[in-house]
Scaffold this active site. Structure first.
Site, short mmCIF file in Angstrom:
data_model
loop_
_atom_site.label_atom_id
_atom_site.label_comp_id
_atom_site.label_asym_id
_atom_site.label_seq_id
_atom_site.Cartn_x
_atom_site.Cartn_y
_atom_site.Cartn_z
N HIS A 128 0.82 -1.22 0.00
CA HIS A 128 0.00 0.00 0.00
C HIS A 128 0.84 1.27 0.00
CE1 HIS A 128 -4.06 -1.78 0.79
NE2 HIS A 128 -3.27 -2.81 1.03
N ASP A 337 3.41 9.56 -0.87
CA ASP A 337 2.23 8.80 -0.46
C ASP A 337 2.04 7.66 -1.45
OD1 ASP A 337 -0.06 8.22 1.00
OD2 ASP A 337 -0.79 10.28 0.96
#
Ligand code: ADQ
Length: 669
Positions: A128, A337
């Site tokens: 992720h 991110d």
């Protein structure tokens, strides 16, 4: 992990995971329609594994070392031990043929540990967060162990192409893996597929909530509570140093400084979910942000107007969406991110189609949401400029960008993401050797991909007129046809007309009928069937008693009633020779056929014409053996179903054909 709940509910899966309370033992239970298999961790393990190695080593390292990662052997050991525990838990519930889907950086050793215990299971891994560039990853003292842990998977999936490429380099250097094609690695005799698969949200859920009267009312009330400002700028994050909250606040202060006389038009709301409060770097960050908020409010605030509202808590989903609805500018400025779901949630929540997303180029989401206002979050003045731009845009300008963003989050939602990941995981229905051969063939500059229809692209049915194609197999062939340098075709014994009506004219796929005799332009290599028929008609006119019969790729002259049959036949043969047709002497008939004699010749001619370095062919029938017989070493012949064959590979059915075609498209794409 909110993104995964709908997927598990739909797929009858079990969730193996830690329940979040250290030193407490839980029995398996069911929650929200998902069977839960708890992994119990002691307080000591949580300290070393979670607070230590996950949050103090891996998290900062994988986010470009924004904060210095710490390397401690007494964190690494519990990390490895806890991974072992997860692998044991998963191995217990896993049956042969099941798929295990391991989530995230906390469990990077699990794929190999699981493979040791369940060699026949299919293992996928999803990261992720970003996988860092090798210059940063190489600092990790346990880089080899991590790479080898991940290489135990069949598929390793990432948020972005950049992460997949970074991992491929690390795996080659530290795991000794070898690249096969663009997206596969060969390691210890197995293939590991690298899959960029950007995670997404349940878009419909946000759309519905945002449009509901309750949320709309709440949004209006929020604006009112904030003093009826003209522009509400919003930030929503876990309180994390990767999110760039401090720089964002400074950029907002810059906006206020630019507007000394009308600054009351603006308000900034920062929602921050408490996170990792045990880790010192997070305690420090919280303090800094709270000081900064205090300073901006102290410097700029006026009676009845507070420029920055800061909420340090988790909000119910309805309340969060009300903020998305109320804010005309969303400020998403992480320094790095993996994806950033907040950006997507905001877009999905803009029921009216307006609003501006200001998005960091360092969020994975920037690979997809290109119509946002893209910024470098380190450039504080640049972000202030983006805020000026965003707050001066007309509704029309906002809508033009937002429409494109909304199309993306609607088409690529969490269900599409899960399908993408799971369908890649199902690929191992085709053997490793076939996958490897396909990956090699995919490297050919020009590639011919062809398949028979009945029994190969379409399951055999009792009524031949009702043989519908296997959807995913045909879709994959169409996808291949759309790739540069790929010639995709269906070669069948049926007439082209019948093929087209059954397969529905698949885009870009060449249909070849009558065992290779019938081509789209009625011929091959410029032979003109119309002229051949014309000349044969002239022969028929000349010789009384002869009869002309038109055929899909040629014509026949029947001469059983002819006055001078020998002369008529000779004249017909002459016409055939002039056109390079095959001349077949039948019983009192001369048949002239353009195009190939059989499927093997058809494929040979296409290969020649296209200059293809490799051919991939699928077939189930004896007529397909003509093709298999012509294939070379670099080609891939795949027999569908049982029976003798000259093909090197085999799949069971059209589903196997679909998996192989998808794999090929992935490897080529
Ligand atoms: P996160 O770093 O947590 O996730 P993000 O993707 O933005 O980052 O997800 C945050 C989630 O928390 C969102 O669903 C958001 O709605 C929710 N949230 C934030 N503030 C909230 C608040 N105050 N109250 C309630 N909910 C709040 C990691 C990676 C990301 C990656 C995701 C998913 O760091 O890059 O996108 O996993 O893979």
């Amino acid at each position: 992990m909110r993104a995964l709940v709908p997927v598990l509910q739909r797929s009858d899966g079990a969730w193996v995971g830690w329940h979040g309370s250290a030193g407490v033992q839980h029995e398996p239970f069911e929650h929200d329609g998902i069977s839960q298999v708890p992994v119990d961790l002691s307080e000591e393990e949580v300290d070393g594994f979670y607070h230590g190695f996950c949050n103090g080593t891996l998290w900062p390292l994988y986010h470009d070392a924004i904060v210095a990662p710490e390397f401690h052997r007494h964190w690494w050991r519990p990390y490895a031990r806890v991974n072992e525990r997860y692998a044991e838990g998963a191995a217990e519930v896993l049956r042969d043929g099941d798929v295990a889907w391991v989530q995230d950086y906390q469990l990077q050793l699990v794929p190999s540990m699981l493979r040791d215990r369940r060699p026949v299971a299919t293992v996928g891994f999803y990261l992720h967060i970003p996988f860092p560039p090798i210059e940063i990853f190489s600092r990790l003292p346990w880089r080899r162990e991590i790479v080898e842990g991940l290489l135990g998977a069949d598929v390793v999936a990432f948020q972005t192409r950049r992460s997949a490429d970074n991992f491929a380099r690390a795996a080659r250097r530290y795991g000794g893996a070898e690249s096969v094609g663009r997206r596969d690695l060969r390691w210890q005799g197995r293939l590991v597929h690298l899959q960029p698969a950007p995670i997404a949200i349940d878009t419909a859920q946000f759309e519905e909530l945002a449009a509901s009267p309750e949320v709309q009312e709440r949004a209006a009330a929020l604006l009112h509570e904030l003093g009826g400002v003209e522009h509400l700028i919003l930030g929503v994050d876990r309180l994390d140093y990767t999110k760039g909250i401090d720089l964002r606040l400074k950029a907002f202060a810059g906006l206020l400084e630019n507007h000394p006389d009308d600054k009351r038009r603006f308000a900034f709301v920062q929602l921050a979910v408490p996170s990792r409060e045990h880790v010192p770097a997070y305690q420090q960050l919280r303090m800094e942000i709270e000081q900064l908020v205090g300073r901006i409010n102290g410097d700029h605030g006026e009676a009845g107007w507070t420029p920055v509202s800061y909420l340090y808590r988790s909000l119910p989903l309805e309340e969060l969406v009300a903020y998305y609805v109320a804010a005309d500018v969303m400020l998403v400025t992480p320094l790095r991110d993996g994806m950033n779901l907040v950006a997507k949630e905001y877009v999905a929540s803009r029921a009216g189609g307006d609003g501006v997303l200001v998005l960091s180029e360092f969020a994975g989401a920037a690979e997809q949401l290109r119509s946002g206002v893209i910024v470098n979050p380190y450039d504080v003045d640049g972000v202030t400029g983006a805020l000026e731009f965003a707050t001066s845009m007309t509704r029309r300008q906002q809508r033009a960008r937002m429409r494109r963003l909304q199309r993306t989050v609607r088409e690529e939602d969490v269900f599409a993401w899960a399908d993408q990941c799971l369908s890649t995981l199902e690929m191992p229905v085709i053997g490793a050797e076939l996958r490897q051969a396909l990956a090699t063939a995919a490297e050919a500059p020009v590639l011919v991909v062809a398949a028979d229809y009945d029994g190969t692209l379409a399951p055999i049915v009792a009524d031949p007129a009702a043989a519908a194609p296997h959807g995913p197999a045909l879709d994959a062939l169409v996808a291949l046809a759309g790739i540069d340098g790929v010639e995709a075709m269906i070669v069948s014994g049926r007439s082209r007309e019948a093929l087209a009506s059954l397969a529905g004219a698949p885009e870009g796929v060449v249909l070849v009928g009558s065992h290779g005799a019938e081509w789209p332009d009625g011929s091959l290599d410029g032979e003109d069937p119309a002229r051949l028929v014309e000349e044969l008609a002239a022969v028929a006119d000349r010789y009384e008693g002869t009869l002309l019969e038109a055929k899909p790729a040629g014509a026949a002259l029947h001469y059983r009633e002819a006055r001078s049959p020998g002369d008529a036949a000779a004249a017909a043969r002459e016409v055939g020779a002039r056109h390079g047709a095959r001349v077949i002497d039948g019983k009192l008939v001369v048949e002239l056929l353009l195009g190939s004699a059989d499927k093997g010749e058809a494929i040979r001619r296409v290969r020649e014409r296209a200059g293809a370095a490799a051919v991939v062919f699928f077939g189930d029938d004896t007529t397909d053996e003509d093709v298999f017989a012509t294939l070379d070493d670099g080609d891939v012949g795949v027999k569908v179903g049982g029976g003798d064959t000259r093909a090197r590979f085999r799949v069971d059915d059209p589903e196997g054909v679909a998996a192989a075609l998808q794999w090929l498209a992935e490897a080529r794409g």
